[in-house]
Design a protein around this motif. Structure first.
Motif, PDB file in Angstrom:
ATOM      1  N   MET A  20       0.870  -1.171   0.000  1.00 50.95           N
ATOM      2  CA  MET A  20       0.000   0.000   0.000  1.00 50.95           C
ATOM      3  C   MET A  20       0.911   1.226   0.000  1.00 50.95           C
ATOM      4  O   MET A  20       1.927   1.243   0.698  1.00 50.95           O
ATOM      5  N   LEU A  21       0.568   2.235  -0.790  1.00 52.62           N
ATOM      6  CA  LEU A  21       1.316   3.487  -0.797  1.00 52.62           C
ATOM      7  C   LEU A  21       0.419   4.561  -0.198  1.00 52.62           C
ATOM      8  O   LEU A  21      -0.706   4.761  -0.664  1.00 52.62           O
ATOM      9  N   ILE A  22       0.901   5.240   0.826  1.00 51.62           N
ATOM     10  CA  ILE A  22       0.145   6.310   1.466  1.00 51.62           C
ATOM     11  C   ILE A  22       0.823   7.629   1.136  1.00 51.62           C
ATOM     12  O   ILE A  22       1.982   7.854   1.511  1.00 51.62           O
ATOM     13  N   ALA A  23       0.116   8.502   0.418  1.00 49.44           N
ATOM     14  CA  ALA A  23       0.641   9.831   0.107  1.00 49.44           C
ATOM     15  C   ALA A  23       0.437  10.700   1.346  1.00 49.44           C
ATOM     16  O   ALA A  23      -0.685  10.898   1.801  1.00 49.44           O
ATOM     17  N   TYR A  24       1.541  11.212   1.909  1.00 49.19           N
ATOM     18  CA  TYR A  24       1.452  11.947   3.165  1.00 49.19           C
ATOM     19  C   TYR A  24       2.191  13.277   3.073  1.00 49.19           C
ATOM     20  O   TYR A  24       3.394  13.318   2.812  1.00 49.19           O
ATOM     21  N   ASP A  25       1.441  14.366   3.293  1.00 50.75           N
ATOM     22  CA  ASP A  25       2.029  15.709   3.244  1.00 50.75           C
ATOM     23  C   ASP A  25       1.928  16.461   4.568  1.00 50.75           C
ATOM     24  O   ASP A  25       2.245  17.642   4.640  1.00 50.75           O
TER      25      ASP A  25
END
Length: 162
Positions: free
Chosen positions: A6-11
Motif C-alpha cells: 500500500m502506498l500512502i501519500a502523506y504531506d
C-alpha cells in the motif's frame, strides 16, 4: 487477506492524517509505504520568480548542507510513519523528490513499488475552488491505473430534523 503493498501519500495535512487513520481501519497490507514528495528550494524559488516575472539570480546550494525542503519532508514523513504505525500498519518511510508535479511523483513511486492501492486524503473542494486549485488526488486517479482509496475531509454534520 491483506494486499502486498500500500502506498500512502502523506504531506502532513489534516486530510493526510485522516487518510492514514482510515487506511489503518479499513485496509490491510503486508507493507505500507508512507510517501512524502518534496521539491528542492532552488526549483521552488525559480518557479515562484517565474510566476512573479522577477529574474532569478544564479544560485547553487551548498552541497554540504541539506536542502531545507528535504529536511522538512523527512520530518513530515517521520510524522506520517509514526501515525501509520499507530494505526496498526506495517509502515516504512519514503521521500521522493518532485521533478515535475506531486501527483506524477506519487504515480511514479506507485509504479516503481508496484503497489496494490494508493491511499490519499482529499480537500473536498467543489465548484470554482476546485476549478482554480487542481487536486493532487484527482490527478492521481486520472493518471494512475491502480486502485486509489480516497478519504474525504471531515464535514460538519447538518442538524438532524426531528
Amino acid at each position: 487477506m491483506p494486499c502486498d503493498v500500500m502506498l500512502i501519500a502523506y504531506d502532513g495535512s489534516d486530510h493526510a492524517k485522516r487518510a492514514i487513520e482510515y487506511a489503518g481501519r479499513f485496509l490491510a497490507a503486508n507493507r505500507a509505504v508512507v510517501l512524502t514528495a518534496w521539491e528542492p528550494m532552488v526549483r521552488q524559488a525559480a518557479r515562484m520568480s517565474g510566476l512573479s516575472g522577477v529574474m532569478q539570480p544564479d544560485w547553487v546550494p551548498d552541497e554540504d548542507i541539506d536542502d531545507i525542503a528535504y529536511t522538512d519532508a523527512r520530518n513530515i514523513n517521520e510524522e506520517g510513519l509514526q501515525l501509520a504505525k499507530a494505526a496498526g500498519l506495517n509502515a516504512e518511510p519514503r521521500t521522493a523528490e518532485c521533478s515535475s508535479t506531486i501527483w506524477n511523483t506519487i504515480v511514479d513511486a506507485a509504479d516503481e513499488l508496484d503497489v496494490d492501492v494508493i491511499v490519499a486524503g482529499t480537500r473536498g473542494s467543489t465548484g470554482i475552488r476546485a476549478l482554480l486549485h487542481s487536486s493532487v488526488a484527482d490527478a492521481v486517479i486520472k493518471h494512475c491505473h491502480r486502485p486509489v482509496f480516497l478519504v474525504p475531509p471531515v464535514t460538519e454534520k447538518a442538524p438532524q430534523s426531528r
